[in-house]
Design a protein around this motif. Structure first.
Motif, PDB file in Angstrom:
ATOM      1  N   ALA A  36       0.862  -1.192   0.000  1.00  0.00           N
ATOM      2  CA  ALA A  36       0.000   0.000   0.000  1.00  0.00           C
ATOM      3  C   ALA A  36       0.888   1.227   0.000  1.00  0.00           C
ATOM      4  CB  ALA A  36      -0.913   0.008   1.206  1.00  0.00           C
ATOM      5  N   ALA A  39       0.400   8.050   1.832  1.00  0.00           N
ATOM      6  CA  ALA A  39       0.547   9.502   1.615  1.00  0.00           C
ATOM      7  C   ALA A  39       0.382  10.162   2.982  1.00  0.00           C
ATOM      8  CB  ALA A  39      -0.473   9.965   0.582  1.00  0.00           C
ATOM      9  N   GLY A  41      -1.895   9.311   5.131  1.00  0.00           N
ATOM     10  CA  GLY A  41      -2.243   8.207   6.029  1.00  0.00           C
ATOM     11  C   GLY A  41      -3.617   8.318   6.682  1.00  0.00           C
ATOM     12  N   LEU A  44      -5.691   5.462   5.043  1.00  0.00           N
ATOM     13  CA  LEU A  44      -4.975   4.182   5.062  1.00  0.00           C
ATOM     14  C   LEU A  44      -4.775   3.661   6.489  1.00  0.00           C
ATOM     15  CD1 LEU A  44      -3.631   2.035   3.409  1.00  0.00           C
ATOM     16  CD2 LEU A  44      -1.552   3.403   3.342  1.00  0.00           C
ATOM     17  N   ALA A 108     -12.537  20.283   4.142  1.00  0.00           N
ATOM     18  CA  ALA A 108     -12.071  19.622   5.378  1.00  0.00           C
ATOM     19  C   ALA A 108     -11.700  20.627   6.488  1.00  0.00           C
ATOM     20  CB  ALA A 108     -10.923  18.675   5.078  1.00  0.00           C
ATOM     21  N   ASN A 109     -11.057  20.102   7.544  1.00  0.00           N
ATOM     22  CA  ASN A 109     -10.665  20.965   8.669  1.00  0.00           C
ATOM     23  C   ASN A 109      -9.133  21.118   8.664  1.00  0.00           C
ATOM     24  OD1 ASN A 109      -9.413  18.787  10.000  1.00  0.00           O
ATOM     25  ND2 ASN A 109     -11.371  18.099  10.802  1.00  0.00           N
ATOM     26  N   GLY A 116      -3.717  15.557   4.722  1.00  0.00           N
ATOM     27  CA  GLY A 116      -4.342  14.839   3.602  1.00  0.00           C
ATOM     28  C   GLY A 116      -3.866  15.361   2.259  1.00  0.00           C
ATOM     29  N   ALA A 124      -8.528   7.053  -2.384  1.00  0.00           N
ATOM     30  CA  ALA A 124      -9.374   6.441  -1.352  1.00  0.00           C
ATOM     31  C   ALA A 124     -10.672   5.938  -1.995  1.00  0.00           C
ATOM     32  CB  ALA A 124      -9.667   7.437  -0.245  1.00  0.00           C
ATOM     33  N   GLY A 131     -12.473  15.605  -4.039  1.00  0.00           N
ATOM     34  CA  GLY A 131     -11.465  15.564  -5.101  1.00  0.00           C
ATOM     35  C   GLY A 131     -12.021  15.084  -6.435  1.00  0.00           C
ATOM     36  N   VAL A 162       0.027   7.030  -8.586  1.00  0.00           N
ATOM     37  CA  VAL A 162      -0.315   8.301  -9.238  1.00  0.00           C
ATOM     38  C   VAL A 162       0.751   9.327  -8.897  1.00  0.00           C
ATOM     39  CG1 VAL A 162      -2.073  10.078  -9.524  1.00  0.00           C
ATOM     40  CG2 VAL A 162      -2.740   7.773  -8.891  1.00  0.00           C
TER      41      VAL A 162
HETATM   42  C1  LIG Z   1     -12.644  14.760   9.739  1.00  0.00           C
HETATM   43  C2  LIG Z   1     -12.410  14.624   8.255  1.00  0.00           C
HETATM   44  C3  LIG Z   1     -12.966  15.570   7.396  1.00  0.00           C
HETATM   45  C4  LIG Z   1     -12.780  15.445   6.016  1.00  0.00           C
HETATM   46  N1  LIG Z   1     -13.372  16.367   5.198  1.00  0.00           N
HETATM   47  C5  LIG Z   1     -13.230  16.238   3.863  1.00  0.00           C
HETATM   48  C6  LIG Z   1     -13.861  17.152   2.967  1.00  0.00           C
HETATM   49  O1  LIG Z   1     -14.533  18.104   3.355  1.00  0.00           O
HETATM   50  N2  LIG Z   1     -13.695  16.938   1.632  1.00  0.00           N
HETATM   51  C7  LIG Z   1     -12.938  15.909   1.151  1.00  0.00           C
HETATM   52  O2  LIG Z   1     -12.801  15.758  -0.055  1.00  0.00           O
HETATM   53  N3  LIG Z   1     -12.318  15.042   1.977  1.00  0.00           N
HETATM   54  C8  LIG Z   1     -12.466  15.178   3.301  1.00  0.00           C
HETATM   55  N4  LIG Z   1     -11.848  14.282   4.128  1.00  0.00           N
HETATM   56  C9  LIG Z   1     -11.055  13.207   3.541  1.00  0.00           C
HETATM   57  C10 LIG Z   1      -9.605  13.614   3.322  1.00  0.00           C
HETATM   58  O3  LIG Z   1      -9.523  14.597   2.318  1.00  0.00           O
HETATM   59  C11 LIG Z   1      -8.845  12.361   2.899  1.00  0.00           C
HETATM   60  O4  LIG Z   1      -8.868  11.487   4.001  1.00  0.00           O
HETATM   61  C12 LIG Z   1      -7.415  12.634   2.514  1.00  0.00           C
HETATM   62  O5  LIG Z   1      -7.326  13.476   1.382  1.00  0.00           O
HETATM   63  C13 LIG Z   1      -6.721  11.331   2.186  1.00  0.00           C
HETATM   64  O6  LIG Z   1      -5.403  11.647   1.817  1.00  0.00           O
HETATM   65  P1  LIG Z   1      -4.162  10.933   2.503  1.00  0.00           P
HETATM   66  O7  LIG Z   1      -2.961  11.588   1.910  1.00  0.00           O
HETATM   67  O8  LIG Z   1      -4.249  10.909   3.977  1.00  0.00           O
HETATM   68  O9  LIG Z   1      -4.340   9.448   1.904  1.00  0.00           O
HETATM   69  P2  LIG Z   1      -3.858   8.066   2.509  1.00  0.00           P
HETATM   70  O10 LIG Z   1      -4.716   7.693   3.654  1.00  0.00           O
HETATM   71  O11 LIG Z   1      -2.392   8.059   2.716  1.00  0.00           O
HETATM   72  O12 LIG Z   1      -4.198   7.139   1.255  1.00  0.00           O
HETATM   73  C14 LIG Z   1      -5.529   6.859   0.882  1.00  0.00           C
HETATM   74  C15 LIG Z   1      -5.509   5.818  -0.253  1.00  0.00           C
HETATM   75  O13 LIG Z   1      -4.884   6.352  -1.408  1.00  0.00           O
HETATM   76  C16 LIG Z   1      -3.756   5.568  -1.783  1.00  0.00           C
HETATM   77  N5  LIG Z   1      -2.756   6.519  -2.297  1.00  0.00           N
HETATM   78  C17 LIG Z   1      -2.288   7.613  -1.655  1.00  0.00           C
HETATM   79  N6  LIG Z   1      -1.449   8.274  -2.461  1.00  0.00           N
HETATM   80  C18 LIG Z   1      -1.383   7.567  -3.622  1.00  0.00           C
HETATM   81  C19 LIG Z   1      -0.676   7.757  -4.862  1.00  0.00           C
HETATM   82  N7  LIG Z   1       0.125   8.799  -5.066  1.00  0.00           N
HETATM   83  N8  LIG Z   1      -0.853   6.853  -5.845  1.00  0.00           N
HETATM   84  C20 LIG Z   1      -1.689   5.780  -5.657  1.00  0.00           C
HETATM   85  N9  LIG Z   1      -2.370   5.554  -4.528  1.00  0.00           N
HETATM   86  C21 LIG Z   1      -2.212   6.448  -3.530  1.00  0.00           C
HETATM   87  C22 LIG Z   1      -3.330   4.841  -0.522  1.00  0.00           C
HETATM   88  O14 LIG Z   1      -2.602   3.678  -0.808  1.00  0.00           O
HETATM   89  C23 LIG Z   1      -4.682   4.561   0.080  1.00  0.00           C
HETATM   90  O15 LIG Z   1      -5.268   3.459  -0.586  1.00  0.00           O
HETATM   91  C24 LIG Z   1     -12.016  14.374   5.502  1.00  0.00           C
HETATM   92  C25 LIG Z   1     -11.450  13.426   6.364  1.00  0.00           C
HETATM   93  C26 LIG Z   1     -11.645  13.545   7.731  1.00  0.00           C
HETATM   94  C27 LIG Z   1     -11.042  12.505   8.638  1.00  0.00           C
END
Ligand SMILES: Cc1cc2nc3c(=O)[nH]c(=O)nc-3n(C[C@H](O)[C@H](O)[C@H](O)COP(=O)(O)OP(=O)(O)OC[C@H]3O[C@@H](n4cnc5c(N)ncnc54)[C@H](O)[C@@H]3O)c2cc1C
Length: 274
Positions: A36, A39, A41, A44, A108-109, A116, A124, A131, A162
Motif C-alpha cells: 500500500a 501519503a 495516512g 490508510l 475539510a478541517n 491529507g 481512497a 477531489g 499516481v
Molecule cells: C474529519 C475529516 C474531514 C474530512 N473532510 C473532507 C472534505 O470536506 N472533503 C474531502 O474531499 N475530503 C475530506 N476528508 C477526507 C480527506 O480529504 C482524505 O482522508 C485525505 O485526502 C486522504 O489523503 P491521505 O494523503 O491521507 O491518503 P492516505 O490515507 O495516505 O491514502 C488513501 C488511499 O490512497 C492511496 N494513495 C495515496 N497516495 C497515492 C498515490 N500517489 N498513488 C496511488 N495511490 C495512492 C493509498 O494507498 C490509500 O489506498 C475528511 C477526512 C476527515 C477525517
C-alpha cells in the motif's frame, strides 16, 4: 451503566519502506505480497486499524517531486502528494486558477488539510470526497508512474502509483461548487470560457452515485446570460444524469431534483458575477 465499543483491531505487522526514487517506489509497489502507498495516512491508517492487512507500506514522503505544483496558462500540474493546504495556498494556483484556491480552502478541517493529500483523496475512492468531482469539473487527467516513465490517463482509469493530476488550460477555466447539501449531494461546475463565451461546461456530481459523475455540455453562450439559461441547462443536466443512488442519506429522486436546484443556483451566481 458502562457501555464499550471496540471495533478497531490490532494492526497486523508490515514492513515500512521509504523509497528515494519514483522507480524504486514503483518496484516496491509491484513486489510480491500486498503493498500500500502511504501519503498522509488519514484513510490508510484507519483501514489498517480496521483489519485491512498489507505486507509492505511504501511511504511517498521521501519523493518531494510528487508534492510539486507546477505549470502555467497551458496546463497546471498538481503533484499527487500536494496537501489540501498546499493546493489552497499555492501562489501559482491563485494566479492561474483562483477559483480552485478559494474553493479548496473550504475543504475539510485544518488537521486534515495539512496532512491529507489530493492523491490520497482520489485513491481512497470514496463517493463522499470532493477531489473526484472537482477534478472532473476541471477536465483533469491523472498522471501515473510506469516502467517507461509517466503516462496520462483518465481519472476513472487510475491504478498503480499516481504522480500528479493535470488540469488543461487553467487560465481559461472557471470553477464553481455548491457543497451545502452534503452528504446527500455536492455539485462542482467547471467552465471553459474564451472571450466571455462558455464553450464547454462540465457539471460534476459528487455523493449521489457510487463514484462521481460528470455531464458535459457545450452551451456556447456568454457567461453574462447564464442566469437566463439556468433552468434549461439544469433540465438538460437532470435528464442526462445517470440514476442516483438511494441510501440512508437521501433518495434517488431527491438527489436528482437537488442536482437541478444546485445547477440553477450556481449558474445564476455565475451569470450575476460576470
Ligand atoms: C474529519 C475529516 C474531514 C474530512 N473532510 C473532507 C472534505 O470536506 N472533503 C474531502 O474531499 N475530503 C475530506 N476528508 C477526507 C480527506 O480529504 C482524505 O482522508 C485525505 O485526502 C486522504 O489523503 P491521505 O494523503 O491521507 O491518503 P492516505 O490515507 O495516505 O491514502 C488513501 C488511499 O490512497 C492511496 N494513495 C495515496 N497516495 C497515492 C498515490 N500517489 N498513488 C496511488 N495511490 C495512492 C493509498 O494507498 C490509500 O489506498 C475528511 C477526512 C476527515 C477525517
Amino acid at each position: 451503566m458502562l457501555v464499550g465499543l471496540r471495533s478497531r483491531r490490532q494492526i497486523e505487522p508490515f514492513s515500512l519502506r521509504q523509497p528515494a526514487t519514483l522507480a524504486e517506489a514503483l518496484a516496491l509497489y509491484r513486489g510480491p505480497g500486498a503493498s500500500a502507498l502511504l501519503a498522509g495516512g488519514i484513510d490508510l491508517i484507519d483501514w489498517l486499524k480496521h483489519g485491512h492487512a498489507v505486507d509492505r507500506l511504501i511511504r511517498l514522503d521521501g519523493l518531494p517531486e510528487l508534492a510539486a505544483i507546477t505549470g502555467g496558462s497551458d496546463r497546471l500540474r498538481i503533484g499527487a502528494m500536494a496537501t489540501h493546504a498546499a493546493i489552497g495556498d499555492s501562489p501559482l494556483i491563485r494566479d492561474v486558477l483562483p477559483d480552485l484556491s478559494t474553493l479548496w480552502n473550504k475543504v475539510a478541517n485544518p488537521r486534515i488539510r495539512f496532512a491529507g493529500t489530493i492523491g490520497g483523496n482520489i485513491m481512497a475512492k470514496r463517493s463522499d470526497y470532493d477531489g473526484p468531482p472537482a477534478l472532473l469539473a476541471l477536465a483533469a487527467e491523472a498522471e501515473i508512474a510506469t516502467d517507461a516513465g509517466t503516462q496520462r490517463i483518465a481519472l476513472d482509469r487510475i491504478s498503480d502509483l499516481v504522480t500528479a493530476f493535470v488540469v488543461p488550460e487553467p487560465t481559461s477555466q472557471r470553477l464553481f461548487a455548491d457543497r451545502s447539501l452534503r452528504p446527500a449531494v455536492s455539485l462542482w461546475i467547471g467552465m471553459t470560457v474564451t472571450g466571455g463565451q462558455v464553450s464547454a461546461m462540465r457539471v460534476a456530481v459528487g455523493m449521489a452515485h457510487p463514484t462521481a459523475v460528470c455531464v458535459t455540455l457545450n452551451p456556447n453562450v456568454p457567461v453574462a446570460v447564464l442566469g437566463g439559461q439556468a433552468a434549461s441547462i439544469a433540465e438538460q443536466v437532470m435528464r442526462r444524469l445517470p440514476e442516483p443512488m438511494s441510501d440512508g442519506r437521501a433518495s434517488a429522486s431527491y438527489r436528482r431534483r437537488m442536482v437541478g436546484v444546485l445547477t440553477r443556483r450556481i449558474l445564476l451566481q455565475a451569470g450575476e458575477g460576470a
